[in-house]
Design an enzyme around this catalytic site. Structure first.
Site, mmCIF file in Angstrom:
data_model
loop_
_atom_site.group_PDB
_atom_site.id
_atom_site.type_symbol
_atom_site.label_atom_id
_atom_site.label_comp_id
_atom_site.label_asym_id
_atom_site.label_seq_id
_atom_site.Cartn_x
_atom_site.Cartn_y
_atom_site.Cartn_z
ATOM 1 N N ASP A 10 3.659 -0.191 7.344
ATOM 2 C CA ASP A 10 2.301 -0.698 7.179
ATOM 3 C C ASP A 10 2.207 -1.865 6.211
ATOM 4 O OD1 ASP A 10 -0.081 -0.443 8.294
ATOM 5 O OD2 ASP A 10 -0.644 1.434 7.357
ATOM 6 N N ASN A 39 1.842 5.996 4.118
ATOM 7 C CA ASN A 39 2.544 4.797 4.576
ATOM 8 C C ASN A 39 4.051 4.879 4.392
ATOM 9 O OD1 ASN A 39 0.166 3.671 5.321
ATOM 10 N ND2 ASN A 39 -0.080 2.431 3.480
ATOM 11 N N THR A 73 -10.248 7.035 -1.883
ATOM 12 C CA THR A 73 -8.899 7.273 -2.423
ATOM 13 C C THR A 73 -8.527 6.187 -3.412
ATOM 14 O OG1 THR A 73 -8.479 7.207 -0.070
ATOM 15 C CG2 THR A 73 -6.878 8.398 -1.421
ATOM 16 N N ASP A 75 0.863 -1.181 0.000
ATOM 17 C CA ASP A 75 0.000 0.000 0.000
ATOM 18 C C ASP A 75 0.902 1.233 0.000
ATOM 19 O OD1 ASP A 75 -2.374 1.286 0.063
ATOM 20 O OD2 ASP A 75 -2.862 0.793 2.133
HETATM 21 P P1 AMP Z 1 -0.399 3.372 11.788
HETATM 22 O O1 AMP Z 1 -1.304 2.763 12.807
HETATM 23 O O2 AMP Z 1 0.699 2.441 11.364
HETATM 24 O O3 AMP Z 1 -1.149 3.968 10.627
HETATM 25 O O4 AMP Z 1 0.354 4.569 12.508
HETATM 26 C C1 AMP Z 1 -0.297 5.744 12.901
HETATM 27 C C2 AMP Z 1 0.672 6.908 12.857
HETATM 28 O O5 AMP Z 1 1.695 6.746 13.837
HETATM 29 C C3 AMP Z 1 1.408 7.046 11.545
HETATM 30 O O6 AMP Z 1 0.680 7.779 10.622
HETATM 31 C C4 AMP Z 1 2.689 7.765 11.959
HETATM 32 O O7 AMP Z 1 2.508 9.154 12.031
HETATM 33 C C5 AMP Z 1 2.943 7.228 13.347
HETATM 34 N N1 AMP Z 1 3.881 6.099 13.290
HETATM 35 C C6 AMP Z 1 3.565 4.811 12.997
HETATM 36 N N2 AMP Z 1 4.648 4.023 13.035
HETATM 37 C C7 AMP Z 1 5.695 4.828 13.342
HETATM 38 C C8 AMP Z 1 7.096 4.610 13.519
HETATM 39 N N3 AMP Z 1 7.632 3.402 13.381
HETATM 40 N N4 AMP Z 1 7.878 5.672 13.825
HETATM 41 C C9 AMP Z 1 7.332 6.912 13.959
HETATM 42 N N5 AMP Z 1 6.023 7.181 13.808
HETATM 43 C C10 AMP Z 1 5.194 6.159 13.502
#
Ligand code: AMP
Length: 292
Positions: A167, A154, A184, A149
């Site tokens: 992701d 991501n 989207t 994705d």
């Molecule tokens: P996600 O649940 O993976 O969509 O993560 C939500 C948000 O957390 C993302 O949009 C990033 O802004 C932040 N985030 C996720 N993983 C990381 C990471 N490994 N390091 C820093 N920020 C992260």
């Protein structure tokens, strides 16, 4: 039930990994973000002072959306991948209610935010990110991991500005749901919006979409409605605005990736050899404010 499956999987996983982690091993810091299935926190492993991002997912959510298989897939795929442009998953553990993913910390946050802040990227930045993505995808394709994705949300950046694909795993099933829900379609290849059989070449199309968005600030087939975006993708209604900051070589690369016949799209190898990449991409893959 999903949680008992997760438990069995974790027992198996724990037998085969050196360390059984628990929340007691970490000091939890500031929240980094919130996704559909949980929150992500900055965390420090107490013994080695190693900084990570801890993604906390509620089992209830996983059960509600029947996403056990996708989560298992995300964990299995991402644990096996080792590439400088693929976010590392170091391990995972659980308690009664939650699953915790121990992830590499991406200090620079979302590439999307950077793009929105500056409107568009320089050719040097864009080419560096496209080259990093191409190399990460070539690595993934080589391991039979396809169809990620890869949209700006991501893509994360580390402290040196190096791109990291994040992701994994959710993409395949949640993709169609997410796209109908949020409208989207922008990053999807014609064969995908038409629901036809597709292969790794969908990623090459997406590279063309991202390259366009990095340079012009918006995805190429953006439209008022989903139906219009769908039509524009199917027609490959590509308009390249003339702006002094985008060279004809960049336009050439974009138009050789946004090709309807998937077998005619530029291969990952050919992307790396393209003059726009060889001239502009930083070979170290880093794009900090000092070397833009
Ligand atoms: P996600 O649940 O993976 O969509 O993560 C939500 C948000 O957390 C993302 O949009 C990033 O802004 C932040 N985030 C996720 N993983 C990381 C990471 N490994 N390091 C820093 N920020 C992260």
């Amino acid at each position: 039930m999903a949680s008992s499956k997760i438990q069995r999987q974790n027992q198996h996983h724990q037998k085969h990994s050196q360390k059984q982690w628990s929340i007691q091993d970490f000091e939890i810091g500031k929240p980094l973000g919130k996704g559909k299935f949980g929150r992500v926190y900055l965390a420090r492993e107490l013994k080695n002072k190693f900084i990570v991002a801890l993604k906390v997912i509620f089992k209830e959510q996983i059960e509600k959306y029947k996403l056990y298989h996708q989560l298992k897939r995300e964990m299995e795929i991402q644990t096996g991948l080792r590439h400088p442009n693929v976010l590392r998953l170091y391990g995972w553990f659980q308690d009664d209610d939650r699953i915790y993913l121990i992830l590499e910390y991406a200090h620079g946050g979302e590439l999307y935010r950077q793009l929105r802040k500056t409107g568009h990227l320089s050719e040097r930045q864009a080419a560096t990110y496209i080259a990093s993505l191409t190399q990460a995808l070539a690595y993934c394709h080589g391991k039979d991991v396809i169809h990620r994705d890869i949209k700006p949300e991501n893509l994360l950046l580390d402290h040196e500005g190096r791109l990291k694909i994040a992701d994994f795993g959710w993409s395949v099933q949640s993709r169609s749901k997410r796209h109908t829900m949020c409208g989207t379609l922008d990053y999807l290849a014609p064969e995908m919006v038409e629901n036809k059989a597709h292969d790794y070449a969908v990623d090459n199309w997406t590279l063309g979409v991202l390259c366009y968005e990095f340079l012009f600030g918006a995805p190429p087939f953006e439209a008022q409605s989903q139906t219009d975006t769908f039509r524009r993708i199917m027609k490959v209604d590509l308009r390249l605005p003339s702006t002094p900051h985008v060279s004809s070589e960049a336009e050439n690369l974009i138009s050789r990736l946004l090709v309807k016949d998937s077998s005619k799209r530029l291969s990952l190898q050919k992307i790396m050899e393209h003059p726009w990449i060889t001239k502009n991409a930083d070979p170290t893959g880093t794009c900090s404010k000092f070397n833009i």
